[in-house]
Design an enzyme around this catalytic site. Structure first.
Site, PDB file in Angstrom:
ATOM      1  N   CYS A   1       0.837  -1.200   0.000  1.00  0.00           N
ATOM      2  CA  CYS A   1       0.000   0.000   0.000  1.00  0.00           C
ATOM      3  C   CYS A   1       0.880   1.261   0.000  1.00  0.00           C
ATOM      4  CB  CYS A   1      -0.945   0.112   1.180  1.00  0.00           C
ATOM      5  SG  CYS A   1      -2.101  -1.254   1.277  1.00  0.00           S
TER       6      CYS A   1
ATOM      7  N   ARG B   1       3.924  -0.397  -4.780  1.00  0.00           N
ATOM      8  CA  ARG B   1       3.625  -0.894  -3.432  1.00  0.00           C
ATOM      9  C   ARG B   1       2.309  -1.657  -3.359  1.00  0.00           C
ATOM     10  NH1 ARG B   1       6.811   1.718   0.298  1.00  0.00           N
ATOM     11  NH2 ARG B   1       5.409   1.123   1.983  1.00  0.00           N
TER      12      ARG B   1
ATOM     13  N   TRP C   1      -2.623  -2.817  -1.712  1.00  0.00           N
ATOM     14  CA  TRP C   1      -2.328  -4.242  -1.876  1.00  0.00           C
ATOM     15  C   TRP C   1      -3.168  -4.929  -0.818  1.00  0.00           C
ATOM     16  CZ3 TRP C   1      -0.298  -8.466   0.812  1.00  0.00           C
ATOM     17  CH2 TRP C   1       0.093  -9.548   0.014  1.00  0.00           C
TER      18      TRP C   1
ATOM     19  N   ASN D   1      -1.541   2.362   5.496  1.00  0.00           N
ATOM     20  CA  ASN D   1      -0.664   1.279   5.070  1.00  0.00           C
ATOM     21  C   ASN D   1      -0.252   0.528   6.326  1.00  0.00           C
ATOM     22  OD1 ASN D   1       1.298  -0.378   3.885  1.00  0.00           O
ATOM     23  ND2 ASN D   1       2.897   1.152   4.179  1.00  0.00           N
ATOM     24  N   GLY D   2      -0.496  -0.778   6.339  1.00  0.00           N
ATOM     25  CA  GLY D   2      -0.133  -1.572   7.508  1.00  0.00           C
ATOM     26  C   GLY D   2      -1.245  -2.538   7.843  1.00  0.00           C
TER      27      GLY D   2
ATOM     28  N   GLU E   1      17.804 -17.221  -8.363  1.00  0.00           N
ATOM     29  CA  GLU E   1      17.283 -15.899  -8.661  1.00  0.00           C
ATOM     30  C   GLU E   1      16.692 -15.858 -10.075  1.00  0.00           C
ATOM     31  OE1 GLU E   1      16.305 -13.511  -7.160  1.00  0.00           O
ATOM     32  OE2 GLU E   1      16.274 -11.854  -8.579  1.00  0.00           O
TER      33      GLU E   1
ATOM     34  N   LYS F   1      12.794 -14.926 -10.900  1.00  0.00           N
ATOM     35  CA  LYS F   1      12.462 -13.845 -11.841  1.00  0.00           C
ATOM     36  C   LYS F   1      11.456 -14.330 -12.878  1.00  0.00           C
ATOM     37  CE  LYS F   1      13.384 -11.075 -10.406  1.00  0.00           C
ATOM     38  NZ  LYS F   1      14.015 -10.690  -9.183  1.00  0.00           N
TER      39      LYS F   1
ATOM     40  N   GLU G   1       7.897 -14.972 -11.186  1.00  0.00           N
ATOM     41  CA  GLU G   1       7.088 -13.828 -10.768  1.00  0.00           C
ATOM     42  C   GLU G   1       6.622 -12.984 -11.944  1.00  0.00           C
ATOM     43  OE1 GLU G   1      10.857 -11.159  -9.078  1.00  0.00           O
ATOM     44  OE2 GLU G   1       8.901 -10.894  -8.181  1.00  0.00           O
TER      45      GLU G   1
ATOM     46  N   HIS H   1      18.599 -37.781  -8.799  1.00  0.00           N
ATOM     47  CA  HIS H   1      18.064 -38.398  -7.580  1.00  0.00           C
ATOM     48  C   HIS H   1      16.547 -38.228  -7.489  1.00  0.00           C
ATOM     49  CE1 HIS H   1      22.081 -39.342  -6.303  1.00  0.00           C
ATOM     50  NE2 HIS H   1      22.446 -38.110  -6.599  1.00  0.00           N
TER      51      HIS H   1
ATOM     52  N   LYS I   1       5.778  -4.556  -4.104  1.00  0.00           N
ATOM     53  CA  LYS I   1       7.226  -4.393  -3.984  1.00  0.00           C
ATOM     54  C   LYS I   1       7.689  -4.561  -2.539  1.00  0.00           C
ATOM     55  CE  LYS I   1      11.199  -2.934  -5.706  1.00  0.00           C
ATOM     56  NZ  LYS I   1      11.845  -4.002  -6.478  1.00  0.00           N
TER      57      LYS I   1
END
Ligand code: M6R
Length: 606
Positions: A2, A27, A75, A99-100, A479, A483, A486, A502, A601
């Site tokens: 947010c 955000r 968000w 926000n929170g 990584e 990438k 997402e 295996h 983010k």
């Protein structure tokens, strides 16, 4: 999670709020809304979906005209994305953006319901708005103080009261909030990019400080209502850093910014050819005494930590444990005052990483954070901080932040190895000099865009992919895989190539492309054997190797040959084609590159 903004001044408030929100959409982008004083009345406009939906609504229905207001990009946590759940929340008397997370919102809701309040939304935020209304006695400062003593959880709140049409009130705890200071105009924002177009000066609000913001003055009080003398911070990010500057997406721009970001991060920490982290409180003497390290982070930042582990253990022979912050905080880790815990975070606000920091401190460990956002919670709360100088990273998918986190991992590894007498002064200088040359090699690597684009067009319809490699190539592949996932929404997994047989090799067939990373000379032949194994099962293989690699062209369906440097530094180069493959795959699939679905983010909830 947010974005919160606010404006008071002579400009068209709605325009400023929309512009500021557009810089905070990273955000969250489930819904957006604004509340603006129009002829002394609070007018709220909000709707589900991205900010552009709100803009269309304002254009086609009603655009509030005024000079003071607040805005929000969401968000969703409590309640699905919907018009009703969008912020702002409140009534004609008091309206807020938040926000929170309000942890005790159920109790508050029960209490307020008994007092006759009804609720429209499923959000936790609405209870705060109603609680403010409940306590409001004509004095906003007293009212806000009462409310913050009753709410539990995290909050950055922008508040407007009908009786104060020229004033924004703001308070925060565990969620970031700044007050932007302009000429005869002032702002609030969750992050600096929102205000850069208007001013670079700002106050960082500390825990539970309450700001009263008018166009010509800002007053900040502590919980006891003492007026505070706040230090004015000056953002060193320029306005272009929050603009696309001709690139189709922020992600592509940020991939191209990596050479500069690395130079800006490394150069100030190199003196006489040697890494020097003294300005961050890390001396050679301190490093000499370190016997083990913990690295704790989330997502991409954690992947930077994994590369760090391989490098530090290899060069400095100091054991390193890497944890996902969300696991670290619940696994009762064995740490004590002799340990150094390194927290890595681009935003400096990630809830799990913040909790890990708190836990490390409770255990008495020394804490060092590697953070991009200056003044963020993690940076301020850790004992030592090394700022990465990537500039604002707007794209939700992290690229340049990862590269600079790696760069700091290398500086620590080199200096620690020298302090531990595992490498000589000359060797340390040589590694450092090679690190400083990485930006040139990345610039060269960016020339491989076309092949990455082509590969993306070949893998775009796959339902699952494997990334394989050994050692540092494996660490780096994690990584690359994240990438791709997402951005493209294609499942993928990074697997240590030696481990394939295996079990996991049973997944491999001609439907599953395999991206093989083989940049480590010592392990090259072994990875090539693994490539042969997956090829024999029908997989289409994309090989990423050094330009100089001695390999037949038919070993893989596509080969990306990248500039070579010391093996240990190769992840800094190898990450680039993997970023580009993920980027172009998302573009080919028509996905929203900068704002992938379901993500935000800055993940400020557990
Ligand atoms: O701000 P942080 O570095 O603490 O964020 C950690 C992760 O949420 C973040 O790296 C995330 O994995 C990225 N979106 C990946 O691109």
């Amino acid at each position: 999670m947010c974005g919160v903004v606010g404006y008071v001044g002579d400009r068209d408030c709605t325009d400023v709020l929309i512009n500021a929100l557009s810089k905070l959409e990273y955000r969250g982008y489930d819904s957006a809304g604004i509340a603006v004083f129009e002829r002394n009345k609070i007018v709220v406009e909000k709707c589900q979906g991205k900010l552009k939906n709100l803009v269309t609504k304002l254009e086609s229905e009603h655009k509030p005209l005024g000079h003071c207001g607040i805005g929000h990009t969401r968000w969703a946590t409590h309640g699905e994305p919907s018009d009703i759940n969008s912020h702002p929340h409140g009534n004609k008397r008091v309206t807020i953006v938040h926000n929170g997370i309000i942890e005790n919102y159920r109790q508050l809701k029960d209490f307020l319901s008994n007092e006759g309040y009804s609720f429209e939304s499923q959000t936790d935020t609405e209870t705060v708005a109603k609680l403010l209304d409940y306590y409001y006695d004509g004095n906003p400062l007293d009212t806000i103080t009462k409310v913050v003593t009753e709410i539990e959880g995290s909050y950055a709140l922008g508040i407007i009261f009908r009786d104060f049409p020229d004033t924004i009130f703001a308070v925060r705890k565990d969620s970031p909030l700044i007050v932007g200071l302009g000429e005869n105009e002032n702002f609030i924002a969750s992050d600096v990019p929102a205000i850069l177009k208007y001013t670079k000066n700002y106050y960082l609000l500390e825990q539970d400080e309450i700001a009263i913001i008018k166009k010509d003055r800002v007053k900040v009080y502590d919980v006891h209502h003492n007026l505070l003398n706040k230090e004015v911070m000056v953002a060193d990010w320029d306005i272009n850093s929050a603009e696309k500057c001709g690139y189709e997406h922020f992600m592509l721009k940020e991939i191209h910014e990596q050479p500069t970001a690395i130079t800006n991060t490394v150069s100030p920490r190199v003196f006489d050819g040697m890494p020097n982290l003294e300005e961050c409180g890390i001396t050679v003497d301190y490093l000499k005494g370190i016997s083990r390290l913990f690295i704790v982070a989330c997502g991409t930042a954690m992947h930077a930590g994994i590369v760090g582990k391989y490098v530090i253990e290899d060069l400095a022979r100091v054991p390193v444990t890497v944890d996902m912050a969300s696991e670290f905080i619940y696994r009762n880790p064995i740490i004590d005052s002799s340990d150094l815990v390194i927290l890595i975070s681009q935003s400096g606000e990630t809830a799990d990483t913040k909790s890990a920091l708190k836990l490390a401190k409770q255990c008495g460990a020394k804490t060092l954070s590697i953070v991009n956002v200056v003044g963020s919670s993690i940076a301020r709360e850790s004992d030592m901080v090394i700022y990465t100088h990537a500039g604002p990273e707007i794209s939700v998918a992290s690229t340049k932040a990862y590269s600079v986190q790696l760069a700091i991992m290398y500086l620590i590894a080199f200096e620690l190895s020298y302090a531990k007498e595992k490498i000589s002064l000359d060797a340390c200088k040589e590694y450092t000099s090679k690190l400083m040359d990485i930006p040139n090699l990345i610039t060269e690597t960016l020339e491989h865009k076309n092949i990455c684009q082509k590969i993306a067009s070949k893998i775009m319809n796959a339902t699952s992919l494997l990334y394989i490699g050994r050692g540092l190539d494996y660490a780096l592949s994690m990584e690359g895989s994240l990438k791709l996932k997402e951005l493209s929404y294609i499942h993928s997994e990074a697997y240590a190539s030696g481990e394939l047989k295996h079990g996991t090799i049973s997944l491999v067939d001609d439907e599953m492309p395999v991206i093989a990373v083989a940049t480590q000379d010592r392990l090259f032949d072994k990875t090539i054997s693994n490539i042969k194994e997956v090829k024999a099962r029908g997989a289409k293989v994309i090989l990423v190797c050094k330009e100089s690699a001695n390999v037949d062209d038919d070993i893989a369906d596509y080969i990306i040959r990248i500039p070579a440097t010391d093996n240990i530094l190769m992840p800094m180069i190898t990450t680039v084609p993997l970023q580009l493959i993920a980027y172009y795959t998302a573009v080919h699939r028509g996905n929203n590159v900068d704002q992938p679905r379901n993500l935000a983010k800055s993940v400020t909830v557990e």
